[in-house]
Design a protein around this motif. Structure first.
Motif, PDB file in Angstrom:
ATOM      1  N   ALA A  46      -6.242 -20.807   2.398  1.00  0.00           N
ATOM      2  CA  ALA A  46      -6.196 -20.018   3.623  1.00  0.00           C
ATOM      3  C   ALA A  46      -4.750 -19.850   4.056  1.00  0.00           C
ATOM      4  N   ALA A  47      -4.489 -18.778   4.776  1.00  0.00           N
ATOM      5  CA  ALA A  47      -3.142 -18.531   5.285  1.00  0.00           C
ATOM      6  C   ALA A  47      -3.235 -17.831   6.620  1.00  0.00           C
ATOM      7  N   ILE A  48      -2.155 -17.957   7.389  1.00  0.00           N
ATOM      8  CA  ILE A  48      -2.099 -17.294   8.676  1.00  0.00           C
ATOM      9  C   ILE A  48      -0.705 -16.711   8.879  1.00  0.00           C
ATOM     10  N   ALA A  49      -0.673 -15.493   9.369  1.00  0.00           N
ATOM     11  CA  ALA A  49       0.596 -14.874   9.747  1.00  0.00           C
ATOM     12  C   ALA A  49       0.918 -15.372  11.150  1.00  0.00           C
ATOM     13  N   THR A  50       1.950 -16.157  11.278  1.00  0.00           N
ATOM     14  CA  THR A  50       2.174 -16.906  12.514  1.00  0.00           C
ATOM     15  C   THR A  50       2.641 -16.048  13.684  1.00  0.00           C
ATOM     16  N   VAL A  51       3.055 -14.817  13.404  1.00  0.00           N
ATOM     17  CA  VAL A  51       3.497 -13.948  14.494  1.00  0.00           C
ATOM     18  C   VAL A  51       2.347 -13.075  14.993  1.00  0.00           C
ATOM     19  N   VAL A  52       1.562 -12.511  14.074  1.00  0.00           N
ATOM     20  CA  VAL A  52       0.496 -11.588  14.463  1.00  0.00           C
ATOM     21  C   VAL A  52      -0.894 -12.216  14.358  1.00  0.00           C
ATOM     22  N   TYR A  53      -0.961 -13.457  13.865  1.00  0.00           N
ATOM     23  CA  TYR A  53      -2.194 -14.232  13.806  1.00  0.00           C
ATOM     24  C   TYR A  53      -3.231 -13.695  12.834  1.00  0.00           C
ATOM     25  N   SER A  54      -2.837 -12.873  11.895  1.00  0.00           N
ATOM     26  CA  SER A  54      -3.783 -12.447  10.861  1.00  0.00           C
ATOM     27  C   SER A  54      -4.115 -13.641   9.978  1.00  0.00           C
ATOM     28  N   THR A  55      -5.348 -13.694   9.527  1.00  0.00           N
ATOM     29  CA  THR A  55      -5.773 -14.806   8.675  1.00  0.00           C
ATOM     30  C   THR A  55      -6.298 -14.290   7.338  1.00  0.00           C
ATOM     31  N   TYR A  56      -6.187 -15.135   6.335  1.00  0.00           N
ATOM     32  CA  TYR A  56      -6.552 -14.775   4.975  1.00  0.00           C
ATOM     33  C   TYR A  56      -7.258 -15.976   4.342  1.00  0.00           C
ATOM     34  N   TYR A  57      -8.271 -15.693   3.532  1.00  0.00           N
ATOM     35  CA  TYR A  57      -9.048 -16.775   2.928  1.00  0.00           C
ATOM     36  C   TYR A  57      -9.360 -16.477   1.476  1.00  0.00           C
ATOM     37  N   ALA A  58      -9.424 -17.540   0.698  1.00  0.00           N
ATOM     38  CA  ALA A  58      -9.951 -17.420  -0.656  1.00  0.00           C
ATOM     39  C   ALA A  58     -11.450 -17.194  -0.564  1.00  0.00           C
ATOM     40  N   ASP A  59     -11.999 -16.456  -1.530  1.00  0.00           N
ATOM     41  CA  ASP A  59     -13.425 -16.159  -1.514  1.00  0.00           C
ATOM     42  C   ASP A  59     -14.274 -17.429  -1.500  1.00  0.00           C
ATOM     43  N   SER A  60     -13.781 -18.454  -2.144  1.00  0.00           N
ATOM     44  CA  SER A  60     -14.548 -19.696  -2.282  1.00  0.00           C
ATOM     45  C   SER A  60     -14.744 -20.428  -0.955  1.00  0.00           C
ATOM     46  N   VAL A  61     -13.963 -20.089   0.062  1.00  0.00           N
ATOM     47  CA  VAL A  61     -14.065 -20.807   1.341  1.00  0.00           C
ATOM     48  C   VAL A  61     -14.405 -19.909   2.519  1.00  0.00           C
ATOM     49  N   LYS A  62     -14.504 -18.617   2.282  1.00  0.00           N
ATOM     50  CA  LYS A  62     -14.821 -17.695   3.372  1.00  0.00           C
ATOM     51  C   LYS A  62     -16.136 -18.069   4.028  1.00  0.00           C
TER      52      LYS A  62
END
Length: 126
Positions: free
Chosen positions: A49-65
């Motif tokens: 998982a990842a997060i853009a710390t300024v705009v708060y967008s989040t990203y996930y691997a399919d295995s953990v969504k």
């Protein structure tokens, strides 16, 4: 330099939950993304998982969504990974990472991050 310290790992049973924390210090203003990665024995390190710390967008691997949630508390300079419905295949060492500069083509790629924590172990038993 940016220092990252993870905590919150442990052992849980199938279906259990854990919350990992990553406390950042140092030149955090140079970073614009935080990520969680994991590495199981004999396997490559993978982005979870990842997060853009300024705009708060989040990203996930399919295995953990749908099971994992990444969030941040700017006042505490801390990023969290809430992990629910854990499975044995989630067993791994979990690492926090921070990156800066231009936005990478794949934000869950390990090469998009400059700084790494020491890791915290998560073990899920069936």
């Amino acid at each position: 330099q940016v220092q990252l310290v993870e905590s919150g790992g442990g052992s849980v049973q199938y279906g259990g939950s854990l919350r990992l924390s990553c406390a950042a210090s140092g030149r955090t203003y140079e970073t614009n993304r935080m990520g969680w990665f994991r590495q199981a024995p004999g396997k490559a390190r993978e982005g979870v998982a990842a997060i853009a710390t300024v705009v708060y967008s989040t990203y996930y691997a399919d295995s953990v969504k749908g099971r994992f949630t990444i969030s941040q508390d700017n006042a505490k300079n801390t990023v969290y990974l809430q992990m629910n419905n854990l499975k044995p295949e989630d067993t791994a060492m979990y690492y926090c990472a921070a990156g800066g500069g231009s936005w990478p083509p794949r934000v869950l790629d390990r090469y998009a991050y400059n700084y790494w924590g020491q890791g915290t172990q998560v073990t899920v038993s069936s």
